[in-house]
Design an enzyme around this catalytic site. Structure first.
Site, PDB file in Angstrom:
ATOM      1  N   LYS A  54       0.843  -1.205   0.000  1.00  0.00           N
ATOM      2  CA  LYS A  54       0.000   0.000   0.000  1.00  0.00           C
ATOM      3  C   LYS A  54       0.883   1.262   0.000  1.00  0.00           C
ATOM      4  O   LYS A  54       0.653   2.196  -0.766  1.00  0.00           O
ATOM      5  CB  LYS A  54      -0.925  -0.012   1.231  1.00  0.00           C
ATOM      6  CG  LYS A  54      -2.051  -1.038   1.108  1.00  0.00           C
ATOM      7  CD  LYS A  54      -2.811  -1.292   2.407  1.00  0.00           C
ATOM      8  CE  LYS A  54      -3.799  -2.436   2.211  1.00  0.00           C
ATOM      9  NZ  LYS A  54      -4.531  -2.854   3.406  1.00  0.00           N
ATOM     10  N   GLN A  98      -4.351  -1.922   9.697  1.00  0.00           N
ATOM     11  CA  GLN A  98      -4.385  -3.223   9.020  1.00  0.00           C
ATOM     12  C   GLN A  98      -5.052  -4.271   9.908  1.00  0.00           C
ATOM     13  O   GLN A  98      -4.781  -4.385  11.095  1.00  0.00           O
ATOM     14  CB  GLN A  98      -2.946  -3.652   8.649  1.00  0.00           C
ATOM     15  CG  GLN A  98      -2.852  -4.886   7.777  1.00  0.00           C
ATOM     16  CD  GLN A  98      -3.471  -4.711   6.385  1.00  0.00           C
ATOM     17  OE1 GLN A  98      -3.543  -3.614   5.855  1.00  0.00           O
ATOM     18  NE2 GLN A  98      -3.934  -5.795   5.806  1.00  0.00           N
ATOM     19  N   ASP A 121     -11.117   2.861   4.589  1.00  0.00           N
ATOM     20  CA  ASP A 121     -11.471   1.440   4.497  1.00  0.00           C
ATOM     21  C   ASP A 121     -12.991   1.258   4.386  1.00  0.00           C
ATOM     22  O   ASP A 121     -13.469   0.193   4.035  1.00  0.00           O
ATOM     23  CB  ASP A 121     -11.025   0.704   5.771  1.00  0.00           C
ATOM     24  CG  ASP A 121      -9.702  -0.016   5.605  1.00  0.00           C
ATOM     25  OD1 ASP A 121      -9.431  -0.513   4.500  1.00  0.00           O
ATOM     26  OD2 ASP A 121      -8.951  -0.083   6.602  1.00  0.00           O
TER      27      ASP A 121
END
Ligand code: GUN
Length: 297
Positions: A54, A98, A121
């Site tokens: 990422k 994460q 997200d």
């Protein structure tokens, strides 16, 4: 049946060039650079790989990134304090923690602490609710959003089709269901969600025009479970032992690719299918967060 490969590697490149053009425009017209904070708690090897991928993509596209690695023994209070700091930091547009975090961490509380406008997200209840209501002004969760883009870019219109999703996770199954059933272009599907308590999953899978496997079991979907001509999307990334490989493992999806590709009309590979799309949509969301925070349409 000849089966077409749906290449996330290729389609994600298209999304990245759009993102890159948007980043350039934000710089030229508004002197803004989108920025993403990526938080990793602990040392899970797979999570490390995803986080690094990422950050690397951010660098390639001109998005600022801040990688923060917390000790695997980090406390809930430490993580919450970090999130509050990032919420208050005007130079940060997007925050991603994460998943999964170590077991001492209450992930729901962390997610609910992230400001919804920085929740790239789309895990926060407010953003999930907006998505469910069909509000397109907010964010879409990266993996399901990536799958909708894969379908669109490969000419698959889900309208009127029967989509069967294997798996009901908050990250994939539930939001996938929501996006596919929306009254919106490219969606309008009839959706069935199967999960660990579904008896005879094969019977449901076999009825799918679009089959989405997100069940976390290596090569679970076999050819006999797939209707002739179905479109098969494989969300799984499983490590299986392989003594012939230098690292001792290989990656396989939730679909037995070789045999299913003899039955399906289109299929995503693993790797190179859904995975690259998740990152592409994350960076699209980061640009969107930057624009929303600056009040730019
Ligand atoms: N772990 C697996 N997929 C994801 C994702 O899309 N976002 C975050 N934060 N963690 C993940």
């Amino acid at each position: 049946m000849s089966c077409e490969l749906i290449s996330g590697k290729e389609i994600s490149k298209k999304v990245h060039s759009k993102t890159s053009a948007q980043v350039a425009e934000l710089g030229e017209k508004h002197s803004l650079t989108p920025s993403l904070a990526v938080v990793l708690i602990g040392e899970d090897p797979a999570s490390k790989v995803y986080v690094n991928a990422k950050v690397k993509k951010c660098q390639e596209l001109g998005i600022e990134s801040k990688k923060i690695i917390l000790d695997k023994a980090a406390t809930q209070a430490e993580v919450l304090a970090l999130i509050k700091e990032l919420n208050a930091d005007k130079s940060i547009n997007g925050i991603l923690v994460q998943s999964p975090p170590p077991s001492q961490i209450n992930e729901e509380e962390i997610i609910e602490t992230i400001l919804p406008i920085k929740d790239v997200d789309c895990f926060h209840a407010q953003n999930v609710g907006k998505m469910l209501l069909g509000d397109t002004d907010g964010f879409f969760p990266c993996t399901p959003y990536g799958i909708m883009t894969l379908l669109k870019e490969s000419g698959v219109d889900a309208s009127g089709k029967h989509a069967v999703i294997l798996g009901r996770s908050n990250i994939v199954g539930k939001p996938m269901m929501s996006l596919l059933m929306q009254k919106q272009d490219g969606a309008n599907a009839t959706v069935t969600v199967c999960h660990s308590r579904t008896p005879n999953i094969a019977q449901f899978a076999k009825q799918a025009d679009i089959l989405i496997a997100a069940i976390g079991k290596p090569e679970f979907v076999t050819a006999d479970m797939v209707k002739d001509g179905a479109v098969v999307i494989d969300v799984g990334i499983n490590r299986v032992d392989d003594a012939t490989r230098k690292n001792g493992y290989r990656l396989v999806g939730d679909v037995a690719f070789e045999e299913v590709s003899k039955v399906a009309s289109k299929i995503t590979p693993v790797p190179g299918g859904v995975g690259p799309m998740t990152i592409a949509m994350l960076l699209q969301n980061t640009v969107k967060a930057c624009k929303l925070q600056a009040g730019i349409q």
